[in-house]
Write an enzyme that holds these catalytic residues in place. Structure first.
Site, mmCIF file in Angstrom:
data_model
loop_
_atom_site.group_PDB
_atom_site.id
_atom_site.type_symbol
_atom_site.label_atom_id
_atom_site.label_comp_id
_atom_site.label_asym_id
_atom_site.label_seq_id
_atom_site.Cartn_x
_atom_site.Cartn_y
_atom_site.Cartn_z
ATOM 1 N N SER A 12 0.864 -1.173 0.000
ATOM 2 C CA SER A 12 0.000 0.000 0.000
ATOM 3 C C SER A 12 0.902 1.225 0.000
ATOM 4 C CB SER A 12 -0.922 -0.067 1.214
ATOM 5 O OG SER A 12 -1.922 0.910 1.135
ATOM 6 N N HIS A 39 -2.677 -1.200 -3.376
ATOM 7 C CA HIS A 39 -3.787 -0.255 -3.251
ATOM 8 C C HIS A 39 -3.445 0.988 -4.053
ATOM 9 C CE1 HIS A 39 -4.335 -2.123 0.988
ATOM 10 N NE2 HIS A 39 -4.924 -2.848 0.061
ATOM 11 N N ASP A 132 -4.338 -4.561 5.829
ATOM 12 C CA ASP A 132 -4.710 -5.490 4.764
ATOM 13 C C ASP A 132 -3.511 -6.407 4.485
ATOM 14 O OD1 ASP A 132 -6.197 -6.652 2.770
ATOM 15 O OD2 ASP A 132 -5.637 -5.187 1.255
#
EC number: 3.1.1.61
Lengths: 187, 275
Positions: A12, A39, A132
Site C-alpha cells: 500500500s 492499493h 490489509d
C-alpha cells in the site's frame, strides 16, 4: 526452499518505490508468476503496469478476468476489483465489498491463493498504512506457504509489515536491497 | 474472514450448489468458484454457523434463511454513475443515437439495488428522452429488487454520487433529484415512472423482449466461460440490429463467436450490433 509456484506481492502506501527498486534486477527467466496487488486510486489503471514494465524485461500486464496464470509474467491487479485465484490457476475478478477499506484487498488474493498453491506459494507484504494482507499471511502460513515482509525499519510506512510481524508467523524479513536476490533464488 | 484454514471445502461448496438447484431451482453451478466460496465462507462466519451439516440443513429447510443465503452469496455492490466515463459515453454517444427512435427499450440485467437504473433515468430525463423510454431492470434476487423499487439510497453516498454525476457530464444540481429523509435520499417519483423492476435469472430464464440497449455490468465476471457464452447469446437474441450492449470495465465480448457481429464503441466496453 520448496519450489515456488507463485509469488504474490502486496503493498500500500510507500510500496511503489520498493517495486521500482526491486524489479530491475529480476532474472529474465523466472520459473513462476509474480502477482502484484497494490492499493491505488481507482481510475489510474493503465499507468501502473506501464510504469513497472519500464523497469524489467519480464512481461508486465494488468490482469484480465479468467486469464490463466503463466510463469515468467508479472501480473498487476486492476484497481477497484478484488483479484481471486481459482483452483485451475486462473484469475477471477470480483466486485464485492471493500475489505479493510480496500479494493483490491491483498487479503482476498493471499487467501484464495493460499488454498490453491499451498506449500508452493510465497507472499511478500510491503510498506503500507493499514492491516490489509495480515489475515492473508495467516492463511498462507496455515496452508503451508512461505511468508515474507518488508523490514518495517526500511518501510516508508511501517504499519502494515509491522502488523504482519505481530499477528502472523513470518519466515523472512527483508530489506529492500535484499528482495531482488530473494525473489531470484525462488526459481 | 480470519479463519485460518477454510472451514468449508470445495466439495462442500459443490454440495450446497447442488442442493440449491435441486430444492429451489437456482443454478449457481456455472459461477466462478473462488468468488462463490468466499461469499459462502463470509456468510458462514457472519452468521456464526457451527457446522457445515447444520448450515446445509438450515439452507435446505428454512425458506427465510435460504433467501438470506442467496442475497448474501450474490454480490450486490453497486453505485450511481459508477465509471463516470462510461456514463458520459452513454449520454454523449449511445442515447442520442437511440433518441431518434420513436420508443427506447432498455434492459438493465443484474440491476441489484437499482443505483444504475436511476442513473440512466436521470440521463434520459436530461436528454428529454425519458417519456419515450422504458427501462426493464432485472435481478435474480427479489430482495434487492424491493429495495431498488423504493428508490432510497444512503445519504452518506450522495457526495460521491454527485461527483460521479458531474464527471459523467451532468450539469444540474444533483441534489435536485432527491429529497433528504433522515439518513436516506429519496429519488423523485418521475425518475421511477419509466422503470420496471422484475426478477429475471440470466442462468435459467429466456429472452422476454427486444431491446435497443442492454446493460449488464460486473455480472459476467462471476460466471465461468461456458455460462458467459450462454448469457451473451441470450443478450444477442434480445438485442435489435444496431442496438448496444454494455458490459463492465473488465468484461469483454472479444472471446465470444458473436464478436464478429459487433463493433466496439471506442474507449468503452460498449458494443454495437452491426451483423
Amino acid at each position: 526452499m520448496k519450489a515456488c509456484e507463485a509469488l504474490i506481492i502486496g503493498g500500500s502506501a510507500g510500496s511503489l518505490d520498493v517495486l521500482l527498486k526491486v524489479l530491475p534486477g529480476l532474472s529474465a527467466a523466472l520459473s513462476f508468476p509474480i502477482i502484484i496487488v497494490v492499493h491505488r486510486k481507482h481510475g489510474a489503471d493503465s499507468l501502473l503496469p506501464e510504469l513497472l514494465s519500464g523497469r524489467t524485461s519480464l512481461i508486465v500486464k494488468e490482469i484480465d478476468e479468467k486469464e490463466p496464470i503463466l510463469a515468467g509474467t508479472i501480473y498487476v491487479a486492476p484497481s477497484d476489483y478484488h483479484t481471486l485465484i481459482e483452483k485451475d490457476k486462473s484469475f477471477s475478478l470480483d466486485y464485492s465489498e471493500k475489505i479493510n477499506y480496500s479494493r483490491p484487498a491483498i487479503d482476498a488474493t493471499f487467501q484464495t491463493a493460499a488454498e490453491v498453491y499451498r506449500t508452493k506459494l510465497v507472499c511478500l507484504l510491503l510498506s503500507g498504512s493499514n492491516s490489509d494482507g495480515v489475515n492473508g499471511l495467516i492463511s498462507v502460513k496455515a496452508w503451508g506457504g512461505i511468508t515474507a515482509i518488508q523490514d518495517p525499519a526500511t518501510a516508508q510506512v511501517s504499519y502494515m509489515p509491522q502488523q504482519a510481524a505481530i499477528h502472523a508467523k513470518i519466515d523472512y524479513t527483508l530489506r529492500i536491497e535484499d528482495m531482488t536476490e530473494f525473489i531470484n533464488l525462488l526459481s | 474472514m480470519s479463519q485460518e484454514l477454510s472451514v468449508i471445502t470445495d466439495e462442500q461448496v459443490e454440495i450446497l450448489l447442488a442442493d440449491l438447484l435441486e430444492h429451489y431451482g437456482y443454478d449457481f453451478t456455472g459461477y466462478s468458484k473462488a468468488s462463490i466460496k468466499r461469499r459462502i465462507l463470509r456468510l458462514y462466519s457472519l452468521d456464526k454457523q457451527v457446522s457445515f451439516a447444520e448450515f446445509r440443513y438450515t439452507i435446505n429447510n428454512d425458506t427465510a434463511y435460504f433467501k438470506r443465503f442467496v442475497e448474501q452469496i450474490t454480490v450486490n455492490v453497486t453505485e450511481m454513475f459508477r465509471d463516470p466515463g462510461f456514463f458520459k459515453t452513454l449520454r454523449d454517444v449511445v442515447l442520442p443515437k437511440l433518441g431518434t427512435y420513436p420508443f427506447i427499450r432498455i434492459w438493465l440485467a443484474g440491476c441489484s439495488t437499482g443505483e444504475e437504473a436511476y442513473s440512466i433515468s436521470i440521463i434520459l430525463k436530461e436528454l428529454n428522452l425519458l417519456h419515450k423510454s422504458l427501462i426493464y431492470a432485472t435481478d435474480l434476487n427479489p430482495v434487492v429488487l424491493e429495495k431498488a423499487a423504493q428508490g432510497m439510497f444512503a445519504m452518506s453516498q450522495m457526495k460521491q454520487y454527485s461527483e460521479n454525476y458531474i464527471l459523467s457530464g451532468g450539469a444540474k444540481d444533483f441534489s435536485s433529484y432527491y429529497t433528504a429523509n433522515y439518513s436516506l435520499a429519496k429519488f423523485s417519483e418521475d425518475l421511477k415512472s419509466r422503470l420496471i423492476f422484475s426478477t429475471h435469472n440470466l442462468v435459467s430464464d429466456h429472452s422476454f423482449n427486444e431491446f435497443q440497449l442492454i446493460l449488464c455490468r460486473n455480472v459476467l465476471i462471476y460466471f465461468d466461460r461456458d455460462l458467459q457464452h450462454k448469457v451473451l447469446n441470450l443478450f444477442d437474441e434480445s438485442l435489435e440490429g444496431l442496438g448496444y450492449l454494455a458490459l463492465g470495465s473488465k468484461e469483454t465480448l472479444d472471446f465470444s463467436p458473436l464478436s464478429k457481429n459487433y463493433k466496439r464503441v471506442p474507449a468503452e466496453k460498449i458494443w454495437r450490433k452491426v451483423g
